[in-house]
Scaffold this motif. Structure first.
Motif, PDB file in Angstrom:
ATOM      1  N   SER A 210       0.856  -1.201   0.000  1.00 39.32           N
ATOM      2  CA  SER A 210       0.000   0.000   0.000  1.00 39.32           C
ATOM      3  C   SER A 210       0.885   1.240   0.000  1.00 39.32           C
ATOM      4  O   SER A 210       1.285   1.733   1.062  1.00 39.32           O
ATOM      5  N   LEU A 211       1.174   1.756  -1.171  1.00 40.92           N
ATOM      6  CA  LEU A 211       2.135   2.846  -1.307  1.00 40.92           C
ATOM      7  C   LEU A 211       1.487   4.232  -1.280  1.00 40.92           C
ATOM      8  O   LEU A 211       2.187   5.243  -1.325  1.00 40.92           O
ATOM      9  N   GLN A 212       0.164   4.284  -1.214  1.00 43.76           N
ATOM     10  CA  GLN A 212      -0.519   5.569  -1.279  1.00 43.76           C
ATOM     11  C   GLN A 212      -0.250   6.449  -0.064  1.00 43.76           C
ATOM     12  O   GLN A 212      -0.531   7.643  -0.069  1.00 43.76           O
ATOM     13  N   TYR A 213       0.307   5.863   0.995  1.00 42.47           N
ATOM     14  CA  TYR A 213       0.591   6.620   2.210  1.00 42.47           C
ATOM     15  C   TYR A 213       1.951   7.320   2.156  1.00 42.47           C
ATOM     16  O   TYR A 213       2.309   8.034   3.089  1.00 42.47           O
ATOM     17  N   TYR A 214       2.704   7.131   1.104  1.00 38.97           N
ATOM     18  CA  TYR A 214       4.084   7.605   1.038  1.00 38.97           C
ATOM     19  C   TYR A 214       4.275   8.561  -0.134  1.00 38.97           C
ATOM     20  O   TYR A 214       3.496   8.572  -1.085  1.00 38.97           O
ATOM     21  N   GLY A 215       5.370   9.357  -0.048  1.00 43.52           N
ATOM     22  CA  GLY A 215       5.680  10.304  -1.104  1.00 43.52           C
ATOM     23  C   GLY A 215       7.146  10.281  -1.457  1.00 43.52           C
ATOM     24  O   GLY A 215       7.831   9.279  -1.271  1.00 43.52           O
ATOM     25  N   LYS A 216       7.638  11.424  -1.916  1.00 43.83           N
ATOM     26  CA  LYS A 216       9.024  11.487  -2.372  1.00 43.83           C
ATOM     27  C   LYS A 216      10.023  11.389  -1.225  1.00 43.83           C
ATOM     28  O   LYS A 216      11.153  10.943  -1.419  1.00 43.83           O
ATOM     29  N   THR A 217       9.657  11.855  -0.043  1.00 45.71           N
ATOM     30  CA  THR A 217      10.549  11.814   1.114  1.00 45.71           C
ATOM     31  C   THR A 217       9.820  11.205   2.296  1.00 45.71           C
ATOM     32  O   THR A 217       8.583  11.046   2.294  1.00 45.71           O
ATOM     33  N   ALA A 218      10.573  10.916   3.343  1.00 48.33           N
ATOM     34  CA  ALA A 218       9.970  10.350   4.556  1.00 48.33           C
ATOM     35  C   ALA A 218       8.968  11.313   5.189  1.00 48.33           C
ATOM     36  O   ALA A 218       7.985  10.887   5.804  1.00 48.33           O
ATOM     37  N   LEU A 219       9.192  12.617   5.044  1.00 50.48           N
ATOM     38  CA  LEU A 219       8.298  13.611   5.644  1.00 50.48           C
ATOM     39  C   LEU A 219       6.956  13.682   4.934  1.00 50.48           C
ATOM     40  O   LEU A 219       6.020  14.310   5.435  1.00 50.48           O
ATOM     41  N   ASP A 220       6.843  13.049   3.767  1.00 49.05           N
ATOM     42  CA  ASP A 220       5.562  13.012   3.048  1.00 49.05           C
ATOM     43  C   ASP A 220       4.620  11.938   3.574  1.00 49.05           C
ATOM     44  O   ASP A 220       3.463  11.852   3.136  1.00 49.05           O
ATOM     45  N   TRP A 221       5.101  11.097   4.482  1.00 48.08           N
ATOM     46  CA  TRP A 221       4.274  10.015   5.023  1.00 48.08           C
ATOM     47  C   TRP A 221       2.965  10.579   5.563  1.00 48.08           C
ATOM     48  O   TRP A 221       2.951  11.503   6.353  1.00 48.08           O
ATOM     49  N   SER A 222       1.847  10.015   5.111  1.00 51.44           N
ATOM     50  CA  SER A 222       0.529  10.536   5.469  1.00 51.44           C
ATOM     51  C   SER A 222      -0.404   9.379   5.812  1.00 51.44           C
ATOM     52  O   SER A 222      -1.225   8.963   4.998  1.00 51.44           O
ATOM     53  N   PRO A 223      -0.298   8.833   7.013  1.00 50.70           N
ATOM     54  CA  PRO A 223      -1.056   7.627   7.360  1.00 50.70           C
ATOM     55  C   PRO A 223      -2.561   7.820   7.424  1.00 50.70           C
ATOM     56  O   PRO A 223      -3.318   6.861   7.233  1.00 50.70           O
ATOM     57  N   TYR A 224      -3.036   9.046   7.709  1.00 49.19           N
ATOM     58  CA  TYR A 224      -4.470   9.269   7.864  1.00 49.19           C
ATOM     59  C   TYR A 224      -5.124   9.907   6.638  1.00 49.19           C
ATOM     60  O   TYR A 224      -6.346   9.937   6.539  1.00 49.19           O
ATOM     61  N   ALA A 225      -4.329  10.450   5.735  1.00 47.89           N
ATOM     62  CA  ALA A 225      -4.885  11.112   4.544  1.00 47.89           C
ATOM     63  C   ALA A 225      -4.054  10.716   3.337  1.00 47.89           C
ATOM     64  O   ALA A 225      -3.212  11.487   2.869  1.00 47.89           O
ATOM     65  N   PRO A 226      -4.250   9.501   2.809  1.00 48.03           N
ATOM     66  CA  PRO A 226      -3.461   9.025   1.675  1.00 48.03           C
ATOM     67  C   PRO A 226      -3.491  10.011   0.510  1.00 48.03           C
ATOM     68  O   PRO A 226      -4.550  10.514   0.139  1.00 48.03           O
ATOM     69  N   GLY A 227      -2.309  10.288  -0.022  1.00 49.51           N
ATOM     70  CA  GLY A 227      -2.216  11.216  -1.142  1.00 49.51           C
ATOM     71  C   GLY A 227      -2.025  12.664  -0.729  1.00 49.51           C
ATOM     72  O   GLY A 227      -1.627  13.495  -1.541  1.00 49.51           O
ATOM     73  N   GLU A 228      -2.313  13.001   0.529  1.00 49.02           N
ATOM     74  CA  GLU A 228      -2.125  14.366   1.023  1.00 49.02           C
ATOM     75  C   GLU A 228      -0.764  14.444   1.690  1.00 49.02           C
ATOM     76  O   GLU A 228      -0.617  14.250   2.890  1.00 49.02           O
ATOM     77  N   HIS A 229       0.269  14.720   0.917  1.00 51.86           N
ATOM     78  CA  HIS A 229       1.621  14.708   1.423  1.00 51.86           C
ATOM     79  C   HIS A 229       1.831  15.761   2.512  1.00 51.86           C
ATOM     80  O   HIS A 229       1.321  16.867   2.426  1.00 51.86           O
TER      81      HIS A 229
END
Length: 391
Positions: A210-229
């Motif tokens: 499930s990669l939708q929780y992640y972005g380009k960097t570790a700080l983009d991790w968004s466990p509660y709002a997938p896609g909202e970096h």
């Protein structure tokens, strides 16, 4: 609840401000079926005091922008408070709300309306309003009645359309530190470092699908709002700011661990934000273990694990075992509030507030212990030490 709060420079143009407020309340009341006295509020026009209660109970902030607006601390404070509510709303829900309406009261050659923030401009055709401002239309209402009614209607439309109630935020900067682009004002006197223990999408472990929780960097991790970096980063910053902390967000890497584990600053407050999946990676496993050895009175961890993340639910036993082995001290410490497997943004925010207050108290106790006078020869009464290892 009030539909709107009017933010303006007080004791100046009071007759005209009162006239506009009366007219706006009348129009909004007509459209909502409520009493004119119940739809709009403002601060005491003869005082510089800021009412957090009135601000917190209002759905929309109407700003009367003029050359003196940003020179008044209460104006900056009112705008800053709504900016923080907007940021908290977006962090929790991933949605933006149209809750600040900027009106040009008088033209300001130094600060344009865009300086107030990235809010939608009023959709009016009146050239007189765009050139000279609303105060000019009011003073010459006999000549500009139709233009004035157009502006009045446009403001009322925005107020009535704003149905979403923004969350209240606790803690308030009465000096009003204004950030032009809607960012929360960082006014805290004590710093807390948030360390994001996650990864970029390209570095996620092979087991994680499930990669939708992640972005380009570790700080983009968004466990509660997938896609909202950076939604989680925004949430922790807003929560910290509301409690008068200054928040610094760092990724979990060698440099960060060297900074926070060093003996030169053992009382620096640190909150580890843990993605359980990161413990599957050998390098992050080692770094997490190093943080686990840090001063327990000034360090704690929170683990978001969203209810909607079905993959994490399927791997729950494995993830729990990984965390037990990677963070044995933090996992083994008793706490009176939840810190692990936080299922949604609401429970995460609640736990984070408790964590910050506790960390602050523990750090104060450590400082007091160092600065306390020598014990009298006859000794001191003995009392139980509360909460020492409760982070």
């Amino acid at each position: 609840m009030s539909h709107f709060y009017l933010s303006h420079v007080r004791t100046v143009d009071e007759e005209w401000v009162a006239s506009f407020l009366h007219d706006l309340c009348r129009v909004v009341a007509r459209r909502t079926g409520r009493s004119p006295e119940a739809v709009g509020v403002r601060g005491n026009p003869q005082s510089a005091d800021v009412s957090v209660d009135l601000l917190g109970r209002s759905t929309v902030l109407v700003v009367l922008h003029s050359p003196r607006y940003f020179s008044q601390s209460y104006c900056r404070a009112e705008l800053s408070y709504f900016q923080r509510r907007l940021n908290m709303q977006r962090s929790r829900t991933g949605r933006s709300a149209d809750a600040v309406v900027t009106v040009m009261w008088e033209p300001d050659l130094t600060h344009s309306l865009e300086a107030v923030g990235p809010y939608l401009p009023l959709g009016v055709r009146s050239e007189a309003y765009r050139r000279d401002g609303l105060l000019h239309l009011l003073r010459l209402k006999a000549r500009y009645r139709s233009e004035y009614e157009e502006v009045l209607g446009a403001v009322a439309d925005r107020i009535v359309a704003a149905a979403e109630q923004l969350p209240e935020v606790h803690g308030f900067d009465a000096t009003g530190s204004h950030s032009p682009m809607g960012a929360p004002a960082h006014v805290g006197s004590q710093e807390v470092r948030f360390v994001v223990a996650s990864t970029a999408k390209d570095d996620v472990s092979d087991e994680r699908r499930s990669l939708q929780y992640y972005g380009k960097t570790a700080l983009d991790w968004s466990p509660y709002a997938p896609g909202e970096h950076e939604a989680l980063v925004s949430l922790v910053k807003n929560t910290a700011t509301a409690l008068d902390f200054t928040a610094t967000v760092l990724p979990l890497d060698e440099e960060t661990v060297d900074r926070i584990v060093g003996v030169q600053d053992p009382e620096q407050l640190v909150v580890l934000l843990v993605d359980a999946w990161v413990a599957m990676r050998r390098e992050e496993h080692r770094l997490l273990a190093a943080v686990d050895e840090r001063n327990p009175e000034a360090t704690t961890a929170l683990e978001p694990r969203a209810r909607d993340d079905t993959e994490s639910a399927e791997w729950a036993d494995t993830l729990d075992d990984l965390l037990d082995r990677t963070l044995p001290r933090m996992r083994g410490r008793h706490s009176e509030y939840e810190r692990w497997k936080l299922l949604d943004a609401e429970s995460f925010t609640s736990s984070l507030r408790k964590v910050l207050i506790r960390l602050q108290n523990e750090a104060l106790k450590s400082v007091e212990a160092v600065q306390s006078p020598a014990t009298p020869t006859e000794g001191l009464p003995t009392f139980p030490l509360l909460g020492r290892y409760s982070s």
